[in-house]
Design a protein around this motif. Structure first.
Motif, short mmCIF file in Angstrom:
data_model
loop_
_atom_site.label_atom_id
_atom_site.label_comp_id
_atom_site.label_asym_id
_atom_site.label_seq_id
_atom_site.Cartn_x
_atom_site.Cartn_y
_atom_site.Cartn_z
N GLU A 108 28.00 82.55 52.30
CA GLU A 108 29.20 82.36 53.11
C GLU A 108 30.44 82.96 52.46
O GLU A 108 31.43 83.24 53.14
N VAL A 109 30.39 83.17 51.13
CA VAL A 109 31.57 83.67 50.42
C VAL A 109 31.31 84.97 49.65
O VAL A 109 32.24 85.53 49.06
N GLN A 110 30.07 85.45 49.65
CA GLN A 110 29.70 86.71 49.00
C GLN A 110 28.77 87.47 49.94
O GLN A 110 28.07 86.85 50.76
N ASP A 111 28.74 88.79 49.81
CA ASP A 111 27.90 89.56 50.73
C ASP A 111 26.89 90.48 50.05
O ASP A 111 26.12 91.16 50.72
N HIS A 112 26.90 90.52 48.71
CA HIS A 112 25.93 91.32 47.97
C HIS A 112 25.23 90.43 46.94
O HIS A 112 25.84 89.51 46.39
N VAL A 113 23.97 90.71 46.67
CA VAL A 113 23.24 89.95 45.66
C VAL A 113 22.25 90.86 44.94
O VAL A 113 21.53 91.65 45.57
N THR A 114 22.25 90.76 43.62
CA THR A 114 21.27 91.45 42.78
C THR A 114 20.30 90.39 42.25
O THR A 114 20.73 89.36 41.72
N ILE A 115 19.00 90.65 42.39
CA ILE A 115 17.98 89.70 41.96
C ILE A 115 17.23 90.29 40.77
O ILE A 115 16.77 91.44 40.81
N LEU A 116 17.11 89.50 39.70
CA LEU A 116 16.46 89.97 38.48
C LEU A 116 16.00 88.77 37.65
O LEU A 116 16.51 87.66 37.84
N PRO A 117 15.03 88.94 36.74
CA PRO A 117 14.49 87.80 35.95
C PRO A 117 15.34 87.53 34.71
O PRO A 117 14.85 87.59 33.58
N LEU A 118 16.61 87.20 34.90
CA LEU A 118 17.55 87.09 33.79
C LEU A 118 17.34 85.83 32.95
O LEU A 118 17.38 85.87 31.73
N PHE A 119 17.16 84.70 33.59
CA PHE A 119 16.98 83.44 32.85
C PHE A 119 16.26 82.44 33.74
O PHE A 119 16.07 82.67 34.94
N THR A 120 15.90 81.31 33.16
CA THR A 120 15.38 80.20 33.95
C THR A 120 16.01 78.90 33.47
O THR A 120 16.44 78.80 32.31
N VAL A 121 16.08 77.94 34.35
CA VAL A 121 16.63 76.62 34.03
C VAL A 121 15.54 75.58 34.26
O VAL A 121 14.75 75.69 35.20
N PHE A 122 15.47 74.59 33.39
CA PHE A 122 14.55 73.48 33.59
C PHE A 122 15.34 72.19 33.77
O PHE A 122 16.49 72.08 33.35
N TYR A 123 14.71 71.23 34.39
CA TYR A 123 15.18 69.85 34.41
C TYR A 123 14.13 69.03 33.67
O TYR A 123 13.03 68.86 34.17
#
Length: 329
Positions: A220-235
């Motif tokens: 809703e507030v951005q119109d471009h996205v780059t997807i890459l395996p930069l990091f991961t988060v765990f809970y």
């Protein structure tokens, strides 16, 4: 006759008392995720499984969206016995246990197979021992997707030069050094606040996992996205050690078995959510760019050394050993 009658009454009362259902052990559990998040749903499933396996000897009460304790206080509250259980992500551990930032190492957790190897690995065991030293017992690791989104407006952020001067959502002091190495200006904030900052123009770029970019409506507030395996988060889910050790063996085993299942459920749910997200983001009129291996290598050459220098300066010898263990996975 009176004696026989008295014995009969005593036996009746004793039988009745033993048939009274015993109260379940209450297990209050706090986490920060909204109820519709795919990891929140896994936590709900985990709670139900504990109750099933314990035959309702444990009553797991899940409190989502910071409704019981605010996220930064979760570990402290469990340690103090204010509640029995909580889930925290990497960011909540940054100050007290910076070793937990290991999964933010740029491009280290680059595919789902590494996630599958985590539970029971030497690297996970190192962190579990450090958590135990704080009076907590870690019971499960729930990984979100390894696919990262960098959202922006009017253009993709791909090359190092694209990041210069960009105010980007940050993930804490250790990971932020990798962003600063690209020339960007990271600002730490959770996704719900990043949305507002992007909307107001206080941030130029968002940085989150691909599922959250969709659920938090970054489109809703951005119109471009780059997807890459930069990091991961765990809970990671943890319990008060004194409370846990006092449980009957059957109840402890129920938690262990349900937790092992939940780790698999989290990977499966994250993969399903992440696989669908790019198409859904495209359907919201976002321009999608999937980073190529040459593009990733260029970013990695700049970001990884900066991250490692800060991580090792913060964590010392333990950090050296942990990075080695992760790099071997």
């Amino acid at each position: 006759m009176k004696k026989i009658f008295g014995v009969a009454i005593w036996l009746f009362l004793m039988t009745s008392l033993t048939n009274i259902p015993q109260a379940s052990e209450i297990m209050r559990c706090s986490h920060q995720l909204p109820p519709n998040d795919h990891i929140a749903k896994v936590i709900d499933q985990w709670a139900a499984e504990i109750e099933t396996l314990s035959e309702n000897d444990i009553d797991v009460q899940i409190n989502s969206a910071n409704s019981l304790v605010k996220a930064p206080r979760n570990a402290e509250a469990v340690r103090a016995g204010e509640l029995e259980c909580a889930f925290s992500n990497n960011i909540q551990w940054t100050e007290s246990l910076p070793l937990m930032d290991i999964t933010l190492e740029p491009f280290a957790f680059r595919n789902v197979e590494i996630h599958k190897k985590w539970s029971g690995s030497p690297a996970a065991s190192v962190l579990e021992r450090r958590i135990a030293e704080t009076g907590l017992t870690n019971v499960t690791w729930l990984f979100t997707t390894w696919r990262t989104t960098i959202t922006s407006k009017d253009r993709h952020l791909v090359k190092p030069s694209d990041f210069k001067g960009i105010r980007i959502q940050g993930l804490g002091p250790i990971f932020n050094t990798a962003l600063e190495a690209l020339g960007s200006k990271p600002v730490d904030m959770p996704d719900r606040l990043a949305y507002k900052a992007l909307e107001k123009g206080e941030l130029d770029a968002g940085l989150t996992n691909v599922s959250s970019a969709l659920s938090e409506r970054y489109y809703e507030v951005q119109d471009h996205v780059t997807i890459l395996p930069l990091f991961t988060v765990f809970y990671n889910g943890y319990v008060n050690t004194e409370w846990y050790n006092a449980l009957p063996e059957k109840s402890r085993q129920a938690i262990i078995d349900a937790s092992a299942k939940a780790e698999i459920w989290a990977i499966e749910a994250s993969e399903i959510s992440a696989a669908a997200a790019p198409g859904l983001l495209k359907g919201e009129d976002m321009q999608i760019h999937i980073a190529t291996m040459p593009e990733i290598e260029v970013l990695k050459d700049i970001m990884l050394p900066a991250f490692k220098n800060k991580y090792l300066a913060t964590t010392g010898r333990n950090g050296v050993d942990l990075i080695t263990l992760v790099d071997q996975m």
